[in-house]
Motif scaffolding. Structure first.
Motif, PDB file in Angstrom:
ATOM      1  N   ALA A 129       0.864  -1.179   0.031  1.00 26.30           N
ATOM      2  CA  ALA A 129       0.090  -0.079   0.187  1.00 26.30           C
ATOM      3  C   ALA A 129       0.758   1.354  -0.084  1.00 26.30           C
ATOM      4  O   ALA A 129       0.488   2.292  -0.372  1.00 26.30           O
ATOM      5  N   GLU A 130       1.992   1.294   0.448  1.00 29.13           N
ATOM      6  CA  GLU A 130       2.870   2.374   0.523  1.00 29.13           C
ATOM      7  C   GLU A 130       3.894   2.310  -0.602  1.00 29.13           C
ATOM      8  O   GLU A 130       4.691   3.560  -0.648  1.00 29.13           O
ATOM      9  N   CYS A 178       2.308 -15.209   1.498  1.00 31.21           N
ATOM     10  CA  CYS A 178       2.606 -13.617   2.357  1.00 31.21           C
ATOM     11  C   CYS A 178       1.471 -13.383   3.253  1.00 31.21           C
ATOM     12  O   CYS A 178       1.846 -12.874   4.275  1.00 31.21           O
ATOM     13  N   GLU A 179       0.395 -13.796   2.879  1.00 27.83           N
ATOM     14  CA  GLU A 179      -1.066 -13.601   3.801  1.00 27.83           C
ATOM     15  C   GLU A 179      -0.714 -14.491   5.063  1.00 27.83           C
ATOM     16  O   GLU A 179      -0.919 -14.327   6.269  1.00 27.83           O
ATOM     17  N   TYR A 181      -6.160  -8.850   5.077  1.00 28.21           N
ATOM     18  CA  TYR A 181      -4.685  -8.789   4.283  1.00 28.21           C
ATOM     19  C   TYR A 181      -4.945  -8.119   2.639  1.00 28.21           C
ATOM     20  O   TYR A 181      -4.964  -8.807   1.944  1.00 28.21           O
ATOM     21  N   PRO A 182      -5.336  -6.765   2.848  1.00 27.92           N
ATOM     22  CA  PRO A 182      -5.777  -6.081   1.689  1.00 27.92           C
ATOM     23  C   PRO A 182      -4.554  -6.109   0.579  1.00 27.92           C
ATOM     24  O   PRO A 182      -4.847  -5.867  -0.531  1.00 27.92           O
ATOM     25  N   GLN A 183      -3.533  -6.281   1.203  1.00 27.39           N
ATOM     26  CA  GLN A 183      -2.250  -6.331   0.181  1.00 27.39           C
ATOM     27  C   GLN A 183      -2.486  -7.295  -1.165  1.00 27.39           C
ATOM     28  O   GLN A 183      -2.135  -6.894  -1.920  1.00 27.39           O
ATOM     29  N   LYS A 198      -3.151  -8.178  -6.956  1.00 29.56           N
ATOM     30  CA  LYS A 198      -3.798  -8.774  -7.911  1.00 29.56           C
ATOM     31  C   LYS A 198      -4.648  -7.700  -8.907  1.00 29.56           C
ATOM     32  O   LYS A 198      -4.290  -7.919 -10.048  1.00 29.56           O
ATOM     33  N   THR A 199      -4.999  -6.579  -8.191  1.00 33.43           N
ATOM     34  CA  THR A 199      -5.986  -5.642  -9.170  1.00 33.43           C
ATOM     35  C   THR A 199      -4.768  -4.929  -9.896  1.00 33.43           C
ATOM     36  O   THR A 199      -4.992  -4.663 -11.198  1.00 33.43           O
TER      37      THR A 199
END
Length: 411
Positions: free
Chosen positions: A312-313, A342-343, A357-359, A364-365
């Motif tokens: 995200a960053e 990773c999740e 785990y929104p990463q 993927k998007t």
């Protein structure tokens, strides 16, 4: 001639779980009798036959005698005089040393039913020490049945410790170690396999890279469990709960091996542990002949899990570089497995097992948006291959930027 259903099929039926396979033992027979009945001989070291219709294995009752170190150091004797009780006595655990006659009667000379009821994994006899593979099998059964409340009997753990001290574990061949490990990784509680090996001292012999993680602290702010060895097994447990493949489970287990290489004076920080883990995974994989798919995903996870966590960053350019370095455009299915590993890593922390785990969704998007980029034929005219690649890369970067801007936009 008498025929009995033996081993795992009897155990699992009594437990009320699905029977995976059925094996049979034949008492009071000669090999020629089975061949005349149409059974196909397939055993090289002792008489085993395939049933002409069901193709299930039928073995003549046999005795075994230890003559050399390791799991191959046995001689076997099959004859009509060998009793069912003698055949069952050579088996590893009491819960695997039961037989069932065609009338449904259970033959249980070593207390298997009692141990099933008590949820105990107990060796049948002192002959257990003759085959070091049994250490791996006990650990695997512990991983399979942990959720049913099974534990390894104290006296069996002590016997396994004695075998380890005697050097029996060192006699195991790599192919058999990996065969049992791969099966254990697929069990409901794979982390219990490694916990059981550690309890008897075998983890340090077979998986020294994992044993080395114990006692290595991590920052409590990010890792409430603190100990890196504990974290590795928590990550493995999460991978299993996420329904991950064996390759993902192996990657989750090994992703932090590099932390064992951090100098003590730098603890609990582990800057650079990602690359430090690469040669350790390579060494473990070479020693145990780990399949290339498992090894490649483990290396990818070790190298890139920190960047994935920080998705995200990251700047769009860094995200694009991450996708390229992971070969995500050509192998999106493997990239998805990396994200799952990773999740499991992120959730493999005490008290954080259920955190989102929104990463994974973001990356993927971003990959889907960047992979959809095309450069029309009209715009390709007059451009070199390198120039075309640069144009595609610019558009992919723009696509990822749009995804990132969308992720930042208020709902």
């Amino acid at each position: 001639m008498r025929v009995y259903l033996v081993g795992g099929a009897v155990r699992d039926r009594l437990l009320g779980v699905p029977v995976r396979e059925r094996d049979w033992v034949v008492v009071g027979a000669q090999p020629q009798e089975l061949e005349r009945a149409g059974y196909l001989p397939v055993g090289r070291e002792f008489p085993v036959f395939l049933h002409p219709q069901t193709h299930e294995e039928y073995a003549l009752a046999r005795r075994e005698r230890k003559v050399a170190p390791g799991y191959r150091g046995f001689t076997t004797q099959s004859s009509p005089e060998v009793t069912l009780e003698e055949d069952l006595q050579r088996r590893d655990l009491t819960i695997n040393a039961m037989a069932e006659g065609d009338d449904g009667h259970i033959v249980d000379p070593y207390g298997g039913q009692a141990d099933l009821a008590a949820r105990v994994l107990r060796h049948v006899s002192e002959a257990f020490v003759e085959d070091p593979v049994r250490i791996l099998r006990v650990a695997r059964f512990a991983a399979r049945y942990a959720d049913l409340g099974f534990r390894v009997a104290d006296e069996t753990v002590q016997l396994m410790q004695r075998m380890t001290r005697a050097g029996e574990v060192s006699a195991l061949v790599a192919e058999r170690v990996w065969q049992e490990t791969e099966r254990a990784l697929g069990e409901p509680r794979p982390e219990v396999f490694f916990e059981t090996l550690r309890a008897c001292g075998a983890l340090a012999v077979i998986f020294p890279e994992i044993e080395a993680l114990y006692g290595v602290p991590q920052p409590a702010r990010w890792h409430p469990e603190i100990d890196t060895g504990v974290h590795a097994l928590l990550a493995l447990r999460q991978a299993a709960q996420l329904g991950a493949s064996g390759a993902v489970r192996f990657a989750a287990l090994t992703h932090d091996l590099g932390k064992a290489r951090t100098p003590r004076e730098r603890w609990p920080s582990h800057h650079g542990h990602e690359d430090a883990g690469v040669p350790l995974i390579e060494a473990l994989s070479a020693r145990l002949k780990v399949p290339s798919a498992h090894r490649e995903l483990a290396l990818l996870t070790a190298r890139h899990h920190t960047l994935v966590h920080r998705a995200a960053e990251l700047k769009p350019a860094t995200v694009l570089t991450l996708l390229e370095n992971c070969d995500a455009f050509r192998r999106p299915e493997r990239f998805a497995e990396l994200l799952l590993a990773c999740e499991a890593d992120a959730r493999g922390r005490t008290g954080r097992e259920h955190e989102p785990y929104p990463q994974a969704a973001y990356l993927k998007t971003a990959l889907a948006a960047a992979a959809a980029v095309t450069l029309p034929e009209a715009e390709r005219r007059g451009l070199s291959g390198a120039a075309i690649g640069e144009q595609v890369r610019r558009r992919r970067l723009a696509a990822i930027s749009a995804v990132k801007d969308g992720a930042r936009a208020p709902p």
